[in-house]
Design a protein around this motif. Sequence first.
Motif, PDB file in Angstrom:
ATOM      1  N   LEU A   1     -25.142  -2.527   9.234  1.00 59.02           N
ATOM      2  CA  LEU A   1     -25.073  -1.607  10.371  1.00 59.02           C
ATOM      3  C   LEU A   1     -25.282  -2.348  11.683  1.00 59.02           C
ATOM      4  CD1 LEU A   1     -27.125   1.447   9.008  1.00 59.02           C
ATOM      5  CD2 LEU A   1     -24.652   1.236   9.158  1.00 59.02           C
ATOM      6  N   LEU A   2     -26.236  -3.279  11.681  1.00 61.26           N
ATOM      7  CA  LEU A   2     -26.531  -4.039  12.889  1.00 61.26           C
ATOM      8  C   LEU A   2     -25.364  -4.936  13.270  1.00 61.26           C
ATOM      9  CD1 LEU A   2     -28.539  -4.959  15.064  1.00 61.26           C
ATOM     10  CD2 LEU A   2     -29.489  -6.567  13.394  1.00 61.26           C
ATOM     11  N   SER A   3     -24.820  -5.629  12.287  1.00 60.58           N
ATOM     12  CA  SER A   3     -23.704  -6.536  12.597  1.00 60.58           C
ATOM     13  C   SER A   3     -22.481  -5.763  13.073  1.00 60.58           C
ATOM     14  CB  SER A   3     -23.357  -7.380  11.367  1.00 60.58           C
ATOM     15  OG  SER A   3     -22.845  -6.583  10.319  1.00 60.58           O
ATOM     16  N   ARG A   4     -22.263  -4.580  12.492  1.00 64.06           N
ATOM     17  CA  ARG A   4     -21.133  -3.754  12.950  1.00 64.06           C
ATOM     18  C   ARG A   4     -21.326  -3.349  14.411  1.00 64.06           C
ATOM     19  NH1 ARG A   4     -18.397  -0.644   9.201  1.00 64.06           N
ATOM     20  NH2 ARG A   4     -17.121  -0.039  10.994  1.00 64.06           N
ATOM     21  N   ALA A   5     -22.554  -2.966  14.773  1.00 75.13           N
ATOM     22  CA  ALA A   5     -22.822  -2.575  16.158  1.00 75.13           C
ATOM     23  C   ALA A   5     -22.601  -3.737  17.118  1.00 75.13           C
ATOM     24  CB  ALA A   5     -24.249  -2.056  16.290  1.00 75.13           C
ATOM     25  N   LEU A   6     -22.766  -4.962  16.616  1.00 72.22           N
ATOM     26  CA  LEU A   6     -22.569  -6.146  17.445  1.00 72.22           C
ATOM     27  C   LEU A   6     -21.129  -6.617  17.451  1.00 72.22           C
ATOM     28  CD1 LEU A   6     -25.809  -8.030  16.409  1.00 72.22           C
ATOM     29  CD2 LEU A   6     -25.273  -7.235  18.710  1.00 72.22           C
ATOM     30  N   GLY A   7     -20.257  -5.865  16.774  1.00 73.42           N
ATOM     31  CA  GLY A   7     -18.836  -6.180  16.839  1.00 73.42           C
ATOM     32  C   GLY A   7     -18.286  -6.948  15.665  1.00 73.42           C
ATOM     33  N   TYR A   8     -19.095  -7.202  14.645  1.00 74.54           N
ATOM     34  CA  TYR A   8     -18.607  -7.919  13.470  1.00 74.54           C
ATOM     35  C   TYR A   8     -17.888  -6.952  12.536  1.00 74.54           C
ATOM     36  CZ  TYR A   8     -21.361 -12.065  14.676  1.00 74.54           C
ATOM     37  OH  TYR A   8     -21.865 -13.172  15.297  1.00 74.54           O
ATOM     38  N   PRO A   9     -16.890  -7.427  11.787  1.00 75.11           N
ATOM     39  CA  PRO A   9     -16.223  -6.551  10.806  1.00 75.11           C
ATOM     40  C   PRO A   9     -17.162  -6.196   9.660  1.00 75.11           C
ATOM     41  CG  PRO A   9     -15.389  -8.810  10.663  1.00 75.11           C
ATOM     42  CD  PRO A   9     -16.262  -8.759  11.871  1.00 75.11           C
ATOM     43  N   PRO A  10     -16.819  -5.157   8.872  1.00 77.31           N
ATOM     44  CA  PRO A  10     -17.739  -4.658   7.833  1.00 77.31           C
ATOM     45  C   PRO A  10     -18.191  -5.718   6.848  1.00 77.31           C
ATOM     46  CG  PRO A  10     -15.916  -3.137   8.159  1.00 77.31           C
ATOM     47  CD  PRO A  10     -15.588  -4.349   8.965  1.00 77.31           C
TER      48      PRO A  10
ATOM     49  N   THR B   1     -26.493   3.819  29.764  1.00 83.46           N
ATOM     50  CA  THR B   1     -26.603   2.378  29.508  1.00 83.46           C
ATOM     51  C   THR B   1     -26.295   2.054  28.053  1.00 83.46           C
ATOM     52  OG1 THR B   1     -28.307   2.237  31.215  1.00 83.46           O
ATOM     53  CG2 THR B   1     -28.129   0.388  29.692  1.00 83.46           C
ATOM     54  N   ALA B   2     -26.802   2.860  27.125  1.00 85.15           N
ATOM     55  CA  ALA B   2     -26.568   2.613  25.698  1.00 85.15           C
ATOM     56  C   ALA B   2     -25.083   2.688  25.369  1.00 85.15           C
ATOM     57  CB  ALA B   2     -27.358   3.615  24.858  1.00 85.15           C
ATOM     58  N   VAL B   3     -24.401   3.686  25.911  1.00 89.06           N
ATOM     59  CA  VAL B   3     -22.968   3.822  25.643  1.00 89.06           C
ATOM     60  C   VAL B   3     -22.211   2.636  26.232  1.00 89.06           C
ATOM     61  CG1 VAL B   3     -20.920   5.225  26.012  1.00 89.06           C
ATOM     62  CG2 VAL B   3     -23.107   6.329  25.558  1.00 89.06           C
ATOM     63  N   ALA B   4     -22.532   2.277  27.475  1.00 86.68           N
ATOM     64  CA  ALA B   4     -21.860   1.149  28.107  1.00 86.68           C
ATOM     65  C   ALA B   4     -22.105  -0.138  27.325  1.00 86.68           C
ATOM     66  CB  ALA B   4     -22.342   1.001  29.546  1.00 86.68           C
ATOM     67  N   ASP B   5     -23.312  -0.292  26.808  1.00 83.44           N
ATOM     68  CA  ASP B   5     -23.667  -1.463  26.005  1.00 83.44           C
ATOM     69  C   ASP B   5     -22.863  -1.495  24.714  1.00 83.44           C
ATOM     70  OD1 ASP B   5     -26.905  -2.677  24.738  1.00 83.44           O
ATOM     71  OD2 ASP B   5     -24.915  -3.567  24.752  1.00 83.44           O
ATOM     72  N   LEU B   6     -22.883  -0.406  23.944  1.00 83.00           N
ATOM     73  CA  LEU B   6     -22.161  -0.349  22.674  1.00 83.00           C
ATOM     74  C   LEU B   6     -20.660  -0.479  22.865  1.00 83.00           C
ATOM     75  CD1 LEU B   6     -24.221   2.506  21.018  1.00 83.00           C
ATOM     76  CD2 LEU B   6     -24.065   0.167  20.172  1.00 83.00           C
ATOM     77  N   ASP B   7     -20.170   0.003  24.009  1.00 82.53           N
ATOM     78  CA  ASP B   7     -18.738  -0.030  24.292  1.00 82.53           C
ATOM     79  C   ASP B   7     -18.290  -1.386  24.821  1.00 82.53           C
ATOM     80  OD1 ASP B   7     -16.266   1.812  26.012  1.00 82.53           O
ATOM     81  OD2 ASP B   7     -16.727   2.007  23.907  1.00 82.53           O
ATOM     82  N   GLY B   8     -19.227  -2.289  25.079  1.00 81.98           N
ATOM     83  CA  GLY B   8     -18.881  -3.578  25.646  1.00 81.98           C
ATOM     84  C   GLY B   8     -18.549  -3.512  27.120  1.00 81.98           C
ATOM     85  N   HIS B   9     -18.898  -2.402  27.756  1.00 79.69           N
ATOM     86  CA  HIS B   9     -18.576  -2.213  29.166  1.00 79.69           C
ATOM     87  C   HIS B   9     -19.485  -3.059  30.059  1.00 79.69           C
ATOM     88  CE1 HIS B   9     -16.904  -0.133  32.611  1.00 79.69           C
ATOM     89  NE2 HIS B   9     -18.119   0.200  33.018  1.00 79.69           N
ATOM     90  N   ILE B  10     -20.701  -3.317  29.610  1.00 77.80           N
ATOM     91  CA  ILE B  10     -21.618  -4.177  30.351  1.00 77.80           C
ATOM     92  C   ILE B  10     -22.207  -5.201  29.395  1.00 77.80           C
ATOM     93  CG2 ILE B  10     -22.186  -2.480  32.125  1.00 77.80           C
ATOM     94  CD1 ILE B  10     -24.737  -1.827  30.628  1.00 77.80           C
ATOM     95  N   GLY B  11     -22.589  -6.356  29.939  1.00 79.17           N
ATOM     96  CA  GLY B  11     -23.173  -7.414  29.136  1.00 79.17           C
ATOM     97  C   GLY B  11     -24.667  -7.327  29.079  1.00 79.17           C
TER      98      GLY B  11
END
Length: 1007
Positions: A970-979, A675-685
């Motif tokens: 780190l948090l914003s990067r994990a959420l898909g924001y640029p550095p 689930t964590a990988v799918a979440d980080l990968d954007g595979h699931i919402g």
Amino acid sequence: MAGDEEGAVEAVPRIQTTAGRLARLGFADGTRAERLLDGLGPEAAGDLGLLDSLVATADPDLALTSLDRLAERDPGVLAELRGDAGLRAGLLGVLGVSAALGEHVVRHPEHRRLLTGGRAAVRPPAAELRAELLLAVGAEPGDPEPRAAGADAAVLSALRVAYRGRLLHLAARDLTGKAGLAEVTAELSDLAGAALEAGLAVARAEHPECDAVRLAVIGMGKCGARELNYISDVDVIFVAEPRERDGGTADETEAVRLATRLAQAMMRACSATTPEGSLWEVDAALRPEGRAGPLVRTLASHRAYYRRWAKTWEFQALLKARPVAGDAELGGRYADMVDEMVWQAAAREGFVEDVQAMRRRVEAHVRVEEAERQIKLGPGGLRDIEFAVQLLQLVHGRSDPLLRRRATLSALAALSRGGYVGRDDARALAEAYTFLRRVEHLLQLHRLRRTHVVPESEDDLRRLGRALGMAVDPVGAFTTRWRQHANQARRLHEKLFYRPLLAAVARLPESEARLSTAAAHARLEALGYTDPAGALRHLTALTSGVSRRAAIQRTLLPVMLGWFADTPDPDAGLLGFRQVSDRLGTTPWYLRLLRDETVVAERLARLLGTSRYATGLLLHAPEAVAMLASDGGLDPRPATALLSEARATVGRHPGEAETAVARVRGLRRRELFRTAVADLDGHIGVEQVGQALSALNDVTIAAALDAAVGKVETERRGPLGTRFTVIAMGRLGGLECSYGSDADVMFVHDPLPGTAEKDAADAAQAVAGELRRLLALPAPDPPLLIDPDLRPEGKAGPLVRTLASYAAYYGRWSAPWESQALLRARHCAGDAALGEEFLALADPLRYPAGGVPDAAVLEIRRLKARMEAERLPRGADPALHTKLGRGGLSDVEWVAQLLQLRHAGDLPSLRTTRTLQALRAAVAEGLLAAEDGAVLAEAWCLASRVRDAIVLVRGRAADSIPGDVRERTLLSRALGYPPEASEDFVDDYRRATRRARRVVERVFYET
């Protein structure tokens, strides 16, 4: 009020908070200490741990004074101190030594957060310090020549605030014994280098015309040797070169003029006085010709001067030279150039005699009234040891490269290993040096002032002795030990420094020096690794040898290093990769999979460099790497399939409940990783994440319940005699679990015919207790804590009730909040028919015909308002708390639940345990405007994503967006924001929740 105080004293009779008692415990002014303790409140005054910690400090009165001021500024600190022993030791340890840092914490109470959590005891890498101070002045750490946001007082104050926050973090580790002298001095030097870099960024912003010049800042003295004090002038030398542009080179004279302007601005940025004070003086007096010479020279000019005009003392000073800021390449060339000269200097005519004469001149300039108390320049002081070590290095280092070290203790150890200093003499000098440096640091920490004179005041001497661990007669013990070390250091200085053979050794032919390259180190640093040396160790461990495994790693790692560099935390990524490889490296398929399936290697790199949570899971289930091979491998598995597997696992271990549940928790660990990988990968919402985690918790509870029932029946030697079911509540009931959610449940049982009610109750109680015990057993997987507090009467009520008991309670005693809580009720494990009977019982309460009465609506609104006022943690920013903050999860959920309570009795579409489904139904039924529903759903989804991401990134649950810039990035990067967009993320969150709050205030409180 007096009655309350008497009750507090009676509750803790051991504490006699009288002036005499406090004086005997170590407070110099017992009356004042009693008054301050009472002012902190009865909980603080009755807190044995707090009082013990205060008494253990170097100066309890000073610590208590600063704590009182801090508590007045931020009362939440007292609760934090009670709950966090590490924070208590670190913060009070600092407050008991440093009045200046105490003042800083009072002005900036948020900096105490630096002393909490796992990182409180961890030394930050130099690159992290550099990045933090650059960010403080508004510069981008990734730029080769970062430029600040400006050069005004606000920017300079921000630099000083950030610098002292890090000073606080270091002092806490130092004073609690978590950092030794070498670590402290090295970090102080790194911090100074970071401040110089930030000052240079401010200078570049002030003088953009200076872009045509390259400037390197060379650290000298203790800064260059990475053995700096807490407060000291920072000695530097400036080197400049024209920058090549369009195939041409600027004029050297103009380049030096521009570089001088830049250097002067940098020095002002560090030494200027602001509302937050200054840092320290930047001293360039060690440059060629001293203060009479030009502030900045080119590399060629430096070379010419040193070859022709330099004096002996200048080569002695250059032994410590190290690039610390500015143009790293130019600084490296300078260091290489002077390094060649330094180790030839001892061959100069009269070299040894010149160094000895210099030491005598230094001693002669010490003020007579201070000489005996000077721990730096006086007899037996630090300079005695440093001069002896440096002279031995310079003389013998020509032929022995192992002696070529900048730091005193490191060089002394090398001299001992090489036989140039006896082991006992080296040990005595090292002990004296360490003691004197610790005293020097304690003197300077008190007021953050540059001083090297031991005070005469008994109070000051007591503070020094206690800070050094001398509990019995601290004044006498300190004085005795100080004199012993000083006498020993003086004796050995005279023995070593004035050796007759030194001058003869200096005239011996010199040997060739051995040079080394730092290319790999520099490349890793350029890629963004904050600990290049550590990264090199990992690379060496992974690629060393001639095995096939090492060969594949050598093929993989050049590419993966780049992928790690693109993640929020490259160092963590590489460390995690080494750990996983160590566990799976001998497995034939692992490296082959990484080599042949690019998607697996790239996903793995991204995962390891982003999520501590997922990395921790993978380290205990490394075979789960295989599921990274395809998107299909990341799909959440159906709950029915998981339940079958879990129950089969329990069935394979009859009579072994602990083993069975451990295996089930291993299954859960694997699926959490999926689930964590799918979440980080954007595979699931976010909705799918909540469903997957909730279904996994259902399965875990159901399987553990099977094991618990089996164990209880075995112990009772017969069947339970009652039906037993588990009702999910809260986020579990709503299928909205996050990674850190507890499992809110209620336990229901129903005695079978022929079973005595007490026997049935005892059996049900045993099952519920065993279920909770099994799931709470220590294990490497994240815990699933069973929380039954939503049951009738809460913690005061029975853990398990019969169905009839629930019916009686709800029929007579039920409060509006319980009807609201039942909106989430859902069967999740155990007897399904009994679960349906319970839900049928709950339906009239949660879906009342005609809706809840106005009085209940008013009560719910009051309860919500009270929760907003009381439950938000002290110090939490209401705008950034994902659960209880304005426009956060709680706000949205209460709107949905109030609509359900008022209308679900008449509108079946509203009968759902899930927040988003309830909002959609309300919109469809015309109870909520479509725009309002969209605003609430957006805020709820974003808050849920952020809450999940906090756990994924940090590896532990938290409800607030972190204030630390690095953690926020780190948090914003994990959420898909640029550095560079961490503040964009915060702005987006504030905007979404602000809009949601407006809807909440209108829909929840007004309609």
